[in-house]
Design an enzyme around this catalytic site. Structure first.
Site, mmCIF file in Angstrom:
data_model
loop_
_atom_site.group_PDB
_atom_site.id
_atom_site.type_symbol
_atom_site.label_atom_id
_atom_site.label_comp_id
_atom_site.label_asym_id
_atom_site.label_seq_id
_atom_site.Cartn_x
_atom_site.Cartn_y
_atom_site.Cartn_z
ATOM 1 N N HIS A 311 -4.466 6.658 -1.912
ATOM 2 C CA HIS A 311 -4.362 5.846 -0.697
ATOM 3 C C HIS A 311 -2.886 5.590 -0.406
ATOM 4 O O HIS A 311 -2.102 5.327 -1.316
ATOM 5 C CB HIS A 311 -5.095 4.517 -0.903
ATOM 6 C CG HIS A 311 -4.939 3.555 0.234
ATOM 7 N ND1 HIS A 311 -4.173 2.410 0.143
ATOM 8 C CD2 HIS A 311 -5.448 3.565 1.491
ATOM 9 C CE1 HIS A 311 -4.231 1.754 1.296
ATOM 10 N NE2 HIS A 311 -4.993 2.435 2.125
ATOM 11 N N ASN A 312 -2.501 5.652 0.876
ATOM 12 C CA ASN A 312 -1.094 5.441 1.254
ATOM 13 C C ASN A 312 -0.164 6.189 0.300
ATOM 14 O O ASN A 312 0.768 5.616 -0.268
ATOM 15 C CB ASN A 312 -0.760 3.945 1.267
ATOM 16 C CG ASN A 312 -1.380 3.231 2.461
ATOM 17 O OD1 ASN A 312 -1.950 3.856 3.349
ATOM 18 N ND2 ASN A 312 -1.293 1.913 2.474
ATOM 19 N N GLU A 341 -3.004 10.994 1.672
ATOM 20 C CA GLU A 341 -3.032 10.356 2.990
ATOM 21 C C GLU A 341 -1.695 10.523 3.700
ATOM 22 O O GLU A 341 -0.637 10.314 3.106
ATOM 23 C CB GLU A 341 -3.365 8.870 2.845
ATOM 24 C CG GLU A 341 -3.525 8.181 4.182
ATOM 25 C CD GLU A 341 -3.890 6.710 4.052
ATOM 26 O OE1 GLU A 341 -3.750 6.004 5.063
ATOM 27 O OE2 GLU A 341 -4.288 6.269 2.960
ATOM 28 N N ASP A 343 0.000 9.047 7.096
ATOM 29 C CA ASP A 343 -0.095 8.066 8.190
ATOM 30 C C ASP A 343 0.968 8.444 9.228
ATOM 31 O O ASP A 343 2.149 8.155 9.046
ATOM 32 C CB ASP A 343 0.171 6.675 7.589
ATOM 33 C CG ASP A 343 -0.437 5.569 8.409
ATOM 34 O OD1 ASP A 343 -0.777 5.824 9.569
ATOM 35 O OD2 ASP A 343 -0.561 4.445 7.893
ATOM 36 N N HIS A 356 3.865 3.234 6.870
ATOM 37 C CA HIS A 356 2.723 2.333 7.011
ATOM 38 C C HIS A 356 2.904 1.573 8.321
ATOM 39 O O HIS A 356 3.730 0.673 8.419
ATOM 40 C CB HIS A 356 2.660 1.378 5.810
ATOM 41 C CG HIS A 356 1.323 0.724 5.637
ATOM 42 N ND1 HIS A 356 0.140 1.394 5.850
ATOM 43 C CD2 HIS A 356 0.972 -0.533 5.269
ATOM 44 C CE1 HIS A 356 -0.875 0.584 5.614
ATOM 45 N NE2 HIS A 356 -0.398 -0.588 5.266
ATOM 46 N N GLU A 390 -4.018 10.207 9.359
ATOM 47 C CA GLU A 390 -4.199 9.053 10.242
ATOM 48 C C GLU A 390 -3.250 9.283 11.404
ATOM 49 O O GLU A 390 -2.045 9.084 11.282
ATOM 50 C CB GLU A 390 -3.869 7.756 9.497
ATOM 51 C CG GLU A 390 -5.066 7.180 8.777
ATOM 52 C CD GLU A 390 -4.905 5.691 8.545
ATOM 53 O OE1 GLU A 390 -4.446 4.995 9.471
ATOM 54 O OE2 GLU A 390 -5.224 5.244 7.452
#
Length: 756
Positions: A311-312, A341, A343, A356, A390
């Site tokens: 995650h992240n 991930e 983003d 983020h 994302e």
């Protein structure tokens, strides 16, 4: 006492020009930024284990100017880190190199005065790392003890007086009273010169490393004989070690590999030394050697596997102000992570960036991340990597993303369905060496037919970046404009094949899902737990044919983690954790994924792959999963437990905690007594028993702590082993650091038995 010369001789490196150059040392330019380059002297110490680095900082202790080669993850030649890529483009690549550490400390970026000097450092360090990794446990122990002897020999006379002996014991993490230390000293001081030298030091070494518990296990196996015959060894392997392949062939193979005495080997016998070597080896490990390779069926649909997921991934620290880095992607991939991930947001100069969103974390270029992923995607595992996009970019920058994906990833990017795979998810085997994209998509499995420049279409916006469940979090982030719809360009949409992001619409009817097999929903941890509580079996059945991604709650701005076990129990495959945050959750996570050769894919048990399963971890009933087993674990002793506090006078007070992670009723823990002032060879001899009803979902975690009566205990090391990878009999548990790296010689000696 020259451990460095012993190391070089052992590996035939005593005349190696690269290592001779490192032992001599050289001036190198240390690079920190575009305006910070400083000349510093670097030198390999005589122990061949540590590097000394010159420092101009005032009041810096001598110890802080050393770093251990055991802490090095890899050595990279050229502009292969963010630092050198940004700040040393004016220097030829053949003079640049970087030392990347295992933990999360900063990478050391260096410039050598010539290409030859750079080659000496890169090749020399790689040789030491390679040969250190190939040393057996006995050689590692000997090398470590000799380096401790060197440190204790203050006047460098190759002798050890009583004060130096006391210092040596402290280096080894043993606190003894003066009377006992004096007794050992006198027993070894045959020359009565008040100092130990040569054979006397060797005698002292043998006394120190003698292990009575190994002697007892050997006597149990050999009876009154001095050596183990093939027949006796076979009996031991069958009755104690529960080896399925126990027989003369295995016994002879172990004698051939681990018996140091050529005489005993010729007589097909194993001495006590060979017995210890076997127990310290991969064959004597508590984790099954057979599970160190890919042994599971890799031809089932992706939804039938747990997938190591981050995650992240871009973050090195917290979610609000921490740094983003391509190095974070490399670290995750090197740990076997298969789902990353990205983003993505609009960046300056028409270059998409990753960070983020609506926070103050630093930003990195999308194209730089893709290059890092391309270079490291398949170093730890050949099986597919999923990039979870994302997408918050404008139409123009989405087109830039699409161009970068094609140009940088090239043929390893999966951009169309595999031949004949249009009714179910393909298998890891079919997708070997491929990178898949997960994200929003226009239409179904096949491309929507759009061309570059064709009209973009509205899709619902990604929700995870905006998920700020806690008021305290909302107050710390920048204002986020309300935006429910995102326009998506076909060029990017058409690259999404088997992982189309959709909102979860519920289970359409018992045992079925309203989703197509190529559609994939993401759930916050809290929503996933709610679904498991309210519709546990429905969730399990959904996850038979569809992929589910779970991510940490929005309030975890410190990058803390949740337990992955409950999600796995519900059949969820892509359970994303913050890889940058060490702790029990990551220990269990990495423990699970060391199974199946550490390839990042672990086959779910049959009852989590059956479309008609009635399994529900929150409401257990009888079924094929119900296989009660009893685990007995005797914690016998510990070996070379590392100091927690680097303060020279600190000695650890270790205790061991054994935990079971699994379905709710199986979860539990037991702990040993505390052994005071002994991290070198503590003895517990304590036995614990656990009843486990669903062993296919259980993991066993061995943790060692340094007891502190006035504050929280300090973590020393741990090892987490899936139940089905746990070996029986006398075994060593090899401990890992908090970051998941191997402690060179730290082990627990245990006896394990599992009964129906």
């Amino acid at each position: 006492m020259d451990s460095g010369r012993d190391f070089l001789t052992l590996h035939g490196l005593q005349d190696d020009p690269d290592l001779q150059a490192l032992l001599k040392g050289s001036q190198l330019l240390k690079v920190k930024s575009s305006s910070w380059r400083r000349e510093r002297f670097y030198k390999l110490q005589e122990d061949c284990k540590t590097i000394w680095q010159e420092s101009r900082k005032v009041m810096r202790s001598p110890e802080s100017q050393l770093f251990s080669i055991e802490d090095i993850q890899e050595v990279r030649m050229g502009h292969r880190t963010e630092g050198l890529e940004k700040f040393a483009r004016d220097i030829p690549e053949d003079r640049c190199f970087s030392i990347v550490f295992k933990d999360q400390r900063n990478t050391l970026d260096l410039i050598a005065p010539s290409p030859a000097d750079a080659q000496h450092w890169v090749q020399g360090l790689r040789k030491i790392i390679h040969h250190s990794g190939s040393m057996d446990q006995r050689q590692k122990l000997q090398h470590w003890i000799h380096s401790c002897l060197r440190k204790a020999d203050k006047n460098k006379d190759n002798k050890m007086n009583f004060k130096e002996l006391k210092d040596f014991l402290k280096e080894l993490n043993i606190q003894v009273d003066d009377g006992y230390a004096r007794k050992i000293f006198r027993e070894c001081d045959h020359s009565q010169t008040d100092s130990l030298e040569d054979e006397e030091i060797e005698t002292f070494y043998k006394m120190l490393t003698q292990r009575a518990e190994i002697d007892r296990a050997f006597e149990e196996a050999a009876g009154s004989a001095e050596t183990l015959s093939v027949e006796r060894l076979v009996t031991f392997l069958q009755h104690q070690q529960r080896e399925e392949e126990a027989g003369p062939a295995l016994a002879l193979s172990l004698i051939e590999r681990y018996e140091p005495s050529e005489t005993a080997k010729a007589q097909r016998q194993m001495t006590k030394d060979g017995f210890l070597m076997y127990l310290l080896s991969a064959d004597g490990n508590a984790f099954s050697l057979a599970h160190r390779r890919v042994y599971q069926d890799m031809d089932q649909p992706l939804s039938h596997y747990l997938v190591s997921s981050s995650h992240n991934t871009y973050l090195l620290e917290d979610q609000l102000t921490g740094p983003s880095s391509t190095e974070a992607y490399i670290r995750a991939l090197c740990k076997g992570c298969r789902c990353l991930e990205l983003d993505c947001w609009d960046g300056p100069n028409q270059e998409p960036i990753i960070y983020h969103g609506y926070t103050f974390t630093s930003k990195i270029l999308f194209c730089d991340v893709l290059r890092a992923i391309r270079d490291y995607a398949f170093k730890a595992s050949p099986y597919p990597v999923i990039l979870s996009l994302e997408n918050h970019c404008s139409l123009e920058q989405q087109r830039v993303m699409a161009r970068h994906l094609r140009a940088i990833l090239g043929p390893i990017l999966l951009d169309q369905p595999l031949d004949g795979v249009t009714t179910s998810l393909p298998s890891p085997e079919q997708l070997k060496g491929k990178i898949l994209l997960k994200g929003k998509k226009l239409g179904g499995l096949l491309p929507a037919g759009g061309e570059n420049g064709s009209e973009a279409t509205d899709v619902s916006d990604e929700v995870e970046a905006a998920e700020m469940e806690d008021e305290a979090v909302r107050s710390q982030v920048q204002h986020k404009p309300k935006e429910d719809k995102l326009k998506l360009v076909p060029e990017l949409s058409d690259m999404i094949i088997y992982c189309k992001s959709v909102h979860f619409g519920g289970f359409s009817s018992p045992g079925t899902s309203g989703q197509a097999f190529y559609e994939m929903a993401s759930f916050s941890e809290s929503r996933a737990l709610r679904l498991l509580q309210e519709s546990g079996n429905g969730f399990v059945r959904h996850n038979v044919s569809c992929l589910s991604r779970i991510y940490p709650a929005g309030w975890r701005t410190d990058s803390s983690n949740y337990s992955p076990v409950e999600m796995w129990n519900g059949g969820c495959q892509i359970v994303a954790l913050n890889f940058q945050t060490p702790g029990p959750e990551m220990d269990v996570y990495l423990g699970c994924f060391q199974d199946n050769g550490g390839c990042g894919y672990v086959l779910k048990p049959a009852f989590l792959r059956d479309p008609n399963t009635t399994f529900n971890s929150r409401a257990l009933t009888q079924g094929p999963w119900w296989r009660p087993e009893r685990l007995r674990v005797r914690i016998i002793s510990g070996q070379q437990l590392p100091k927690v506090n680097k303060n020279k006078n600190s000695i650890v007070d270790p205790k061991v905690i054994v935990e079971i992670h699994g379905v709710g009723r199986d979860t539990g823990s037991r702990q040993t007594a505390v052994i005071t002032n002994n991290g070198f060879n503590p003895r517990w001899d304590m036995e614990f028993e656990f009843e486990v009803t669903v062993p296919d979902l259980a993991l066993v975690r061995f943790m060692v702590e340094d007891y502190d009566s006035s504050s929280k205990n300090d973590f020393i090391g741990q090892s987490t082993i899936p139940w089905n990878s746990l070996k029986q009999g006398y075994r060593h548990v090899h401990l890992l650091s908090k970051n998941g790296d191997q402690h060179p010689s730290a082990t627990l000696f245990v006896k394990i038995s599992i009964q129906d």
